[in-house]
Scaffold this active site. Structure first.
Site, mmCIF file in Angstrom:
data_model
loop_
_atom_site.group_PDB
_atom_site.id
_atom_site.type_symbol
_atom_site.label_atom_id
_atom_site.label_comp_id
_atom_site.label_asym_id
_atom_site.label_seq_id
_atom_site.Cartn_x
_atom_site.Cartn_y
_atom_site.Cartn_z
ATOM 1 C CB SER A 63 50.118 40.884 45.263
ATOM 2 O OG SER A 63 50.125 41.733 44.118
ATOM 3 C CE LYS A 66 52.926 41.359 42.322
ATOM 4 N NZ LYS A 66 52.101 42.928 42.076
ATOM 5 C CE1 TYR A 188 52.931 40.390 38.597
ATOM 6 C CE2 TYR A 188 51.281 40.805 37.159
ATOM 7 C CZ TYR A 188 51.728 40.987 38.420
ATOM 8 O OH TYR A 188 51.143 41.942 39.361
ATOM 9 C CE1 TYR A 239 48.940 45.419 46.368
ATOM 10 C CE2 TYR A 239 47.353 45.225 48.037
ATOM 11 C CZ TYR A 239 47.985 44.545 46.999
ATOM 12 O OH TYR A 239 47.625 43.310 46.577
ATOM 13 C CB VAL A 257 43.782 42.187 44.822
ATOM 14 C CG1 VAL A 257 44.529 43.803 44.679
ATOM 15 C CG2 VAL A 257 44.199 41.504 43.555
HETATM 16 N N1 GLU Z 1 47.451 40.115 39.364
HETATM 17 C C1 GLU Z 1 47.092 41.306 40.090
HETATM 18 C C2 GLU Z 1 47.508 42.499 39.165
HETATM 19 O O1 GLU Z 1 48.525 42.353 38.361
HETATM 20 C C3 GLU Z 1 47.849 41.515 41.344
HETATM 21 C C4 GLU Z 1 47.659 42.676 42.205
HETATM 22 C C5 GLU Z 1 47.823 42.302 43.785
HETATM 23 O O2 GLU Z 1 47.574 41.380 44.447
HETATM 24 O O3 GLU Z 1 48.121 43.361 44.028
HETATM 25 O O4 GLU Z 1 46.842 43.554 39.082
#
Ligand code: GLU
Length: 303
Positions: A63, A66, A188, A239, A257
């Site tokens: 993430s 992002k 994604y 988060y 994660v």
């Molecule tokens: N590729 C992970 C998902 O879509 C990313 C989650 C993350 O790092 O928050 O669940």
């Protein structure tokens, strides 16, 4: 500032937290990563970089990617994207479905999975190759052409991506998707599966500390847009523990994660830390402790 001495002090402070937490279990290719790994890098606004531990070992950015996809959409599209995604903390897990129904398919923010899928959908409309665009940006900013997608992680994510598929189809049912769901999901997953080191990520996030200027001095974002990305990182980047992260670290940050976190000291430097042991909310245990020590030792929290 002697960054090397500072990082050595941070490592000492973090010893009691090393090896704690669990690697992400829901993506099998991430579950086997050794939780004893720890690396940290600081890149100042001039591109000088210092590191400690496993700071040159590539890990799965997940993430953390992002932040970059959001910045690339804002750079091309300005503020229009905020009609399709909010900028409030969700207070729910990053892959939660419930809030989306109450809020008519508009995700709370661009850093939960639903919001990031909307960003990828928009970047697909703007560039035709969102994961390739993010990858190229990361290569250019880090100066490392060998940054690449880890195909094993990408395949593992795709094979276990039912939750993300549900989020995407649900948003499409509300008309908040412009492109075919499978294409967006594929990009994604690939963007999340980019592997790079603390060194590379700290350098790649330099534009956030330089108020929108890229490594070569050209402008990616206006100063006010860089301010907004940092603000959304502070309030939504870790988060449903963003309040606790602000309390302990006091910097804009984005975690993944894979155990990576980038944090920004505006006007001064970008920090990246990696340690795969996660707490119950999905944030790196040793990584958060290291950033806590970093801002405590330097006094560089924004507060
Ligand atoms: N590729 C992970 C998902 O879509 C990313 C989650 C993350 O790092 O928050 O669940």
């Amino acid at each position: 500032m002697d960054y090397q001495a500072l990082l050595d002090e941070v490592v000492d402070a973090v010893q009691p937290h090393m090896g704690h937490g669990r690697a992400a279990q829901y993506i099998p290719a991430l579950a086997s990563v050794d939780v004893d790994r720890f690396g940290m890098a600081v890149a100042d606004v001039d591109g000088e970089v210092a590191g400690v531990g496993d700071w040159q070992v590539p890990f799965s950015v997940q993430s953390v990617s992002k932040v970059f996809s959001l910045a690339l959409v804002l750079a091309r599209d300005g503020e229009d994207i905020w009609r399709r995604v909010g900028r409030e903390p969700s207070g729910n897990p990053f892959n939660s479905l419930v809030q989306l129904e109450y809020e008519n398919g508009i995700p709370r923010n661009p850093f939960i999975n639903a919001g990031a899928l909307v960003i990828t959908d928009r970047l697909l409309s703007l560039t035709e190759d969102p994961s390739g665009t993010v990858l190229e940006f990361l290569r250019e900013e880090s100066g490392n052409r060998s940054v690449a997608i880890d195909e094993e992680v990408a395949a593992s994510e795709t094979a276990h991506g039912d939750r993300n598929a549900a989020l995407a189809h649900f948003m499409a049912s509300y008309g908040n998707f412009d492109n075919p769901v499978p294409t967006v999901l594929d990009h994604y997953s690939r963007q999340c599966s980019i592997a790079m080191s603390c060194r590379d990520l700290a350098l790649a996030g330099g534009f956030l500390a330089r108020h929108g200027l890229r490594a070569d001095g050209t402008r990616l974002l206006a100063g006010r847009e860089a301010k907004r990305v940092n603000a959304v990182m502070l309030t939504c980047g870790t988060y449903d523990a963003a309040g606790d992260f602000a309390y302990r670290v006091g910097l804009p940050g984005k975690s993944g994660v894979g155990g990576g976190i980038i944090a920004v000291v505006p006007g001064r430097c970008t920090v990246c830390v990696w340690s795969p042991g996660l707490d119950a909310r999905g944030n790196s245990v040793a990584g958060t402790a290291a950033l806590d020590a970093f801002t405590t030792l330097t006094g560089w929290s924004v507060f």
